[in-house]
Write an enzyme that holds these catalytic residues in place. Structure first.
Site, PDB file in Angstrom:
ATOM      1  N   SER A 260      13.931 -45.766 -39.423  1.00  0.00           N
ATOM      2  CA  SER A 260      14.071 -45.930 -37.963  1.00  0.00           C
ATOM      3  C   SER A 260      13.006 -45.082 -37.277  1.00  0.00           C
ATOM      4  CB  SER A 260      15.437 -45.433 -37.501  1.00  0.00           C
ATOM      5  OG  SER A 260      15.484 -44.017 -37.534  1.00  0.00           O
ATOM      6  N   ASP A 261      12.619 -45.434 -36.064  1.00  0.00           N
ATOM      7  CA  ASP A 261      11.832 -44.479 -35.289  1.00  0.00           C
ATOM      8  C   ASP A 261      12.768 -43.315 -34.995  1.00  0.00           C
ATOM      9  OD1 ASP A 261       9.929 -43.114 -33.885  1.00  0.00           O
ATOM     10  OD2 ASP A 261       9.284 -44.827 -32.675  1.00  0.00           O
ATOM     11  N   TRP A 262      12.164 -42.164 -34.705  1.00  0.00           N
ATOM     12  CA  TRP A 262      12.940 -40.922 -34.621  1.00  0.00           C
ATOM     13  C   TRP A 262      13.974 -41.001 -33.492  1.00  0.00           C
ATOM     14  CZ3 TRP A 262      10.395 -41.392 -38.615  1.00  0.00           C
ATOM     15  CH2 TRP A 262      10.129 -40.391 -39.523  1.00  0.00           C
ATOM     16  N   ASN A 263      15.227 -41.045 -33.888  1.00  0.00           N
ATOM     17  CA  ASN A 263      16.359 -41.228 -32.969  1.00  0.00           C
ATOM     18  C   ASN A 263      16.494 -42.661 -32.481  1.00  0.00           C
ATOM     19  OD1 ASN A 263      17.723 -38.851 -32.945  1.00  0.00           O
ATOM     20  ND2 ASN A 263      17.656 -38.615 -30.717  1.00  0.00           N
ATOM     21  N   GLY A 264      16.011 -43.588 -33.255  1.00  0.00           N
ATOM     22  CA  GLY A 264      16.056 -44.986 -32.839  1.00  0.00           C
ATOM     23  C   GLY A 264      17.148 -45.786 -33.544  1.00  0.00           C
TER      24      GLY A 264
END
Ligand code: BGC
Length: 759
Positions: A260-264
Site C-alpha cells: 500500500s502507499d504509506w497509510n493508504g
C-alpha cells in the site's frame, strides 16, 4: 463424441492462437521452494509478513532464515536513513546518495538506454544500503500541468512513459533490487489524493493511464507495485479487485507483491481478498484484525497463503545484503554520478534560440546571473521524495567552474523564493500570521529585484534563472497555477527594460506559463531539477561543449485553462483537505481544511470526485484534436545543429493484425557540430470507425550524429499496438482504416508522411 473432442481441441488451439503472448514471470520459479516453506509457518508468522514492521521494512521469519524486507524511496535517489519508526533522520554520514535528475528530466532524454543506466545506478546505491525494494519508478501519467508530483513522473504520453518505465525497471532488477511501480493507479493529482475518487472510462484507463504499468509488468517483470492513495471508480486502490486481481495479476501475469502507499490501506477483509500483500507502514488492518478475520473464518487461510507466497517469491528472488556488507561505504559513488551527468546533459530542452546560444565568450563579457534558482539545491524539499545528496552542482557553480576566467560572472538572487513552512502546510498558522508572512516576503522581493536590476543594467548579457523549486512543486499539494512563482514575470519585465539581452533558464520539473518570459528572452531553456551533476550539464550546454538534445515530455500550454482537465471543468475540485500524509506524522490531525489558505476556485464542486471526461484526450492528444495553439508542443526541443529528414519508405502498403510496420528513413546532421536528435513517429487515423486522438506517438529513437553524418533509421510499430479497448466487448480490437504515418521532430513539426492501410 470424437467429433466433439476434435471441436474442443480446435477451440483450444484457437484460444491459444488469439491469446496474447505473455512472458511468464521469473518469480514463479520459486513456487516449488515456497511449497516447502509455507507448511512450516504458523498463521501468526504469515500475518506478520503482511504489514509494516518498521517505517520502511516488513517482516521475514527469522526462525526459517527468511530476512526482513527493506524498502527505500525512490524514485530519483536512495532516501536518507530514517529512525525505524519515525520520519526523523538517523543523521548518518555515509547515507549521502547520488541525486539523479527527476522523472520529467529523465523522460526528456527520450532514451530507454539512459533509463536503464539510471535504474542500474539506483540499484547499486540501494544495495550499498542493504535495501531490497526501490519505491520507484513513479510512472503516473502527467494529467494536469499543476500536478504536485509532475516532476517525479515521466510524461503525459503512455508510449514514452512505458518505454522508460520498462528500461528503468530492468536496470533496477538486473542489479539485484526489486522495483516497485507507483502509484497504481490514476494518482494524477496531489490535492485530496487521500480521498478522491477517480471516475474514468475504461478505454482511457487502458489506453492512457495503465500502459506504463502494464509494460513494466509484462516486459520487465516488475516485482513490486504500490497501490495508490485514491479510489478508482469507487474502490480504494489498495482494495481494488479490478485493478489488483483482474488486471494486474490475471491479465498481465504479475506474480510479485503489492504494497500500500504509506497509510493508504482502508480495510482488512477487502484489502487482503482484493489483492493487497503488505500494509505500510503500520498494522491497523493487516495485523491483529486480519488474524481475527482468519480465525473467524471470514478470510480463508488459502488467501493468506497466496499473499504470503507472492511476498516470498520476491524475497527469494532478491538476495538480502548481509548485515556486515550493508552501509560500509558512502552511498554516492563516481559511477552513479557519471550516470547522473549523462542523463542531465541529454535532458536539457532548448525551447528557443535566436542564435545567442551557445554563449560567445571571446570578448570576456560580464554575465549577470540572476535568480535564486541559480544557487538553489533541488535534491530535497517539499514533502516526500528527496535525496540527501552527497553533492549537487548548482547552475552558478557549474558555470563558474567551466567559464573560469573567460568571463566575469556577477550573481544576484533577484527574488524571494517560496520557502518550506510546515506549520503553514499543516494548518498550524493563523490567517493573520500567514498574511503577515506574505507581506514581509513581498517587501524582501522588492529589495532583491532592485539589486538584480542594478547588476543587469551594467552586464553584457543576463542569464535569468527562473522556474519553480521543490517547495512549489511538491508531493501532497498541486500548484494553484502554472504562473512563475515569486513575481518572476514582473522581474523579467523590469530586467528587459534595463537589458534586453536575456537568456532564460527554467529550473522546473513541470510546465510554467511562459507568456511573459518567452517573448522577452533571446533564448529559453528548460533545465529541470537535474540532479547531482545538473549545474555541470547546464554549463556544458550553455557554453556549447555539447549540443542540447532534450525533448519536451509534456505540452507547454499557452495558459493553464487551455489544458483538458481545466477546459472541461474537471479540475480543480475546490476545497482542499489536509493531506493524508499529515496523518502519518501526526495521528491526532483529522483530515480537514487548512485555515487561512486560499482554495483554488472550484470548477467541479465535488472535492472528492475527479471526473476524467476528457477521456483519452490527455496532453497533446487534446491540443492536436481540438486544434488549439500551444506555447511549445510535446516532443519539441532545438539543437545547435540542424537535421534533414528524407527518403521515408514503409515495408508494405497493407498491414494485417499481426504485422509490423517498419518505417525506414534517412536522417542527416546538416550542421557543424556533433549532436543528438530524437526522431518521433506518430499515427493519424484517416477514416476510423471509432473516435481517436488526432495524433498519437507510437515509436521514437534517440540518435547521435557527427557533423555531416547521415544514418538510415528504422522505427517499428507492431500493428497490435494500434488497437483500441472496446468497452462493450471488454477487449482490444483493431480499427481497420487508412492510417497516416508521420515522422517528425515534435508532435507538430512533422517532416515525412506516408499513408498505409490496415486490413
Ligand atoms: C508517497 C510514496 C512514498 C511513501 C513512502 C508516500 O507519501 O506517496 O511515493 O514512497 O510515502 O515515503
Amino acid at each position: 463424441m470424437f467429433k466433439q473432442f476434435i471441436y474442443f481441441t480446435l477451440f483450444l488451439i484457437l484460444i491459444a492462437c488469439n491469446a496474447e503472448k505473455r512472458p511468464v514471470s521469473a518469480l514463479l520459479q520459486y513456487d516449488a521452494q515456497i511449497d516447502t516453506i509455507l507448511p512450516q509457518m504458523t498463521l501468526e508468522e504469515k500475518i506478520e509478513m503482511l504489514h509494516g514492521k518498521y517505517l520502511f521494512a516488513s517482516a521475514g521469519v527469522e526462525r526459517l532464515g527468511i530476512a526482513d524486507f527493506n524498502y527505500a524511496d525512490g524514485p530519483f535517489g536512495i532516501r536518507e536513513e530514517l529512525q525505524p519508526n519515525s520520519w526523523m533522520p538517523l543523521g548518518w554520514e555515509n547515507d549521502q546518495a547520488t541525486f539523479f535528475p527527476t522523472g520529467s528530466a529523465l523522460a526528456a532524454t527520450w532514451s530507454p538506454e539512459l533509463a536503464y543506466d539510471y535504474g542500474t545506478g539506483l540499484a547499486r546505491e540501494a544495495r550499498f544500503r542493504g535495501k531490497d525494494m526501490l519505491l520507484g519508478p513513479a510512472i503516473n501519467i502527467q494529467r494536469i500541468p499543476t500536478g504536485g508530483r509532475t516532476y517525479e513522473y515521466l510524461s503525459e504520453d503512455p508510449v514514452l512513459s512505458a518505454a522508460l518505465s520498462v528500461a528503468y525497471t530492468k536496470g533496477v532488477q538486473d542489479n539485484g533490487v526489486a522495483a516497485c511501480l507507483k502509484h497504481y493507479a490514476l494518482n494524477n493529482q496531489e490535492n485530496n489524493r487521500g480521498t478522491v475518487n477517480v471516475i474514468v472510462g475504461e478505454r482511457a484507463m487502458r489506453e492512457i493511464y495503465l500502459p506504463p504499468f502494464e509494460a513494466a509488468v509484462v516486459e520487465a517483470d516488475a516485482f513490486g507495485v504500490m497501490a495508490a492513495y485514491n479510489k478508482v471508480n469507487g474502490w480504494w486502490c489498495a482494495e481494488n479487485d479490478m485493478l489488483l486481481n483482474k488486471i494486474l495479476r490475471d491479465e498481465w501475469g504479475f506474480a510479485g507483491l503489492v504494497v500500500s502507499d504509506w497509510n493508504g490501506t482502508h480495510s482488512t477483509v477487502q484489502s487482503i481478498m482484493n489483492g493487497l500483500n503488505v500494509e505500510m507502514p503500520g498494522k491497523r488492518f493487516l495485523g491483529q484484525a486480519l488474524l481475527d478475520s482468519v480465525k473467524a473464518g471470514i478470510v480463508p487461510e488459502a488467501v493468506i497463503d497466496q499473499r504470503v507466497r507472492e511476498i516470498l517469491r520476491v524475497r527469494l528472488a532478491i538476495k538480502p545484503v548481509p548485515a556486515e556488507e550493508a552501509n560500509q561505504q558512502m552511498t554516492s559513488q563516481a559511477a552513479q554520478q557519471e550516470i547522473a551527468y549523462q542523463v542531465a546533459s541529454k535532458s536539457i530542452v532548448l525551447l528557443k534560440n535566436d542564435g545567442v546560444l551557445p554563449l560567445e565568450l571571446s570578448g570576456k563579457p560580464v554575465i549577470a546571473v540572476i535568480g535564486d534558482n541559480a544557487t538553489r539545491k533541488m535534491a530535497s524539499g517539499g514533502v516526500g521524495a528527496g535525496v540527501k545528496a552527497l553533492y549537487e552542482v548548482t547552475p552558478l557553480e557549474g558555470l563558474t567552474k567551466k567559464i573560469d576566467d573567460r568571463a566575469t560572472l556577477v550573481y544576484e538572487q533577484g527574488y524571494e523564493p517560496e520557502k518550506l513552512d510546515w506549520a503553514r502546510m499543516f494548518g498550524r498558522k493563523s490567517k493573520e500570521q500567514i498574511e503577515k508572512d506574505d507581506r514581509e516576503a513581498a517587501l524582501r522581493n522588492a529589495e532583491l529585484n532592485e539589486k538584480a536590476l542594478a547588476v543587469a543594467a551594467t552586464a553584457d548579457i543576463v542569464l535569468f534563472f527562473a522556474g519553480n523549486n521543490r517547495v512549489v512543486e511538491t508531493e501532497a499539494s498541486d500548484r494553484m497555477s502554472i504562473q512563475l512563482p515569486s513575481g518572476q514575470d514582473e522581474l523579467m519585465k523590469k530586467l528587459y527594460e534595463v537589458n534586453p539581452n536575456i537568456i532564460t533558464i527554467l529550473v522546473s520539473g513541470a510546465p510554467n506559463d511562459l507568456s511573459t518570459v518567452n517573448p522577452l528572452s533571446r533564448a529559453l531553456l528548460l533545465s529541470w531539477f537535474n540532479g547531482t551533476e545538473g549545474g555541470n550539464a547546464l554549463a556544458d550546454v550553455l557554453l556549447g561543449n555539447i549540443s542540447p538534445s532534450g525533448k519536451l515530455p509534456f505540452t507547454l500550454p499557452i495558459k493553464l485553462e487551455d489544458s483538458p482537465a481545466y477546459a472541461l471543468r474537471n479540475y480543480p475540485q475546490g476545497e482542499k483537505a489536509k493531506d493524508v500524509f499529515v496523518n502519518l506524522v501526526d495521528e491526532t490531525d483529522a483530515i480537514s481544511k487548512i485555515e487561512g489558505e486560499k482554495d483554488q476556485p472550484a470548477l467541479n464542486e465535488d472535492p472528492n470526485t475527479a471526473y476524467y471526461s476528457e477521456e483519452s484526450l490527455v496532453g497533446y492528444r487534446w491540443f492536436e484534436t481540438k486544434n488549439l495553439p500551444v506555447m511549445y508542443p510535446f516532443g519539441h526541443g532545438l539543437s545547435y545543429s540542424t537535421f534533414n529528414y528524407s527518403d521515408l519508405k514503409v515495408n508494405k502498403e497493407k498491414f494485417g493484425g499481426n504485422d509490423e510496420i517498419i518505417l525506414r528513413f534517412k536522417l542527416e546532421n546538416t550542421g557543424s557540430m556533433a549532436a543528438d536528435e530524437v526522431v518521433q513517429a506518430y499515427v493519424h487515423r484517416m477514416n476510423p470507425s471509432v473516435d481517436w486522438p488526432m495524433k498519437e506517438l507510437k515509436a521514437f529513437q534517440r540518435v547521435s550524429l557527427q557533423a555531416g553524418e547521415s544514418k538510415m533509421l528504422e522505427l517499428n510499430i507492431p500493428v497490435s499496438k494500434l488497437r483500441y479497448w472496446n468497452e462493450s466487448n471488454q477487449q482490444w480490437e483493431s480499427d481497420l482504416c487508412e492510417l497516416e504515418l508521420m515522422v517528425g521532430t515534435s508532435v507538430s513539426d512533422i517532416k515525412l508522411r506516408k499513408t498505409i492501410l490496415l486490413k
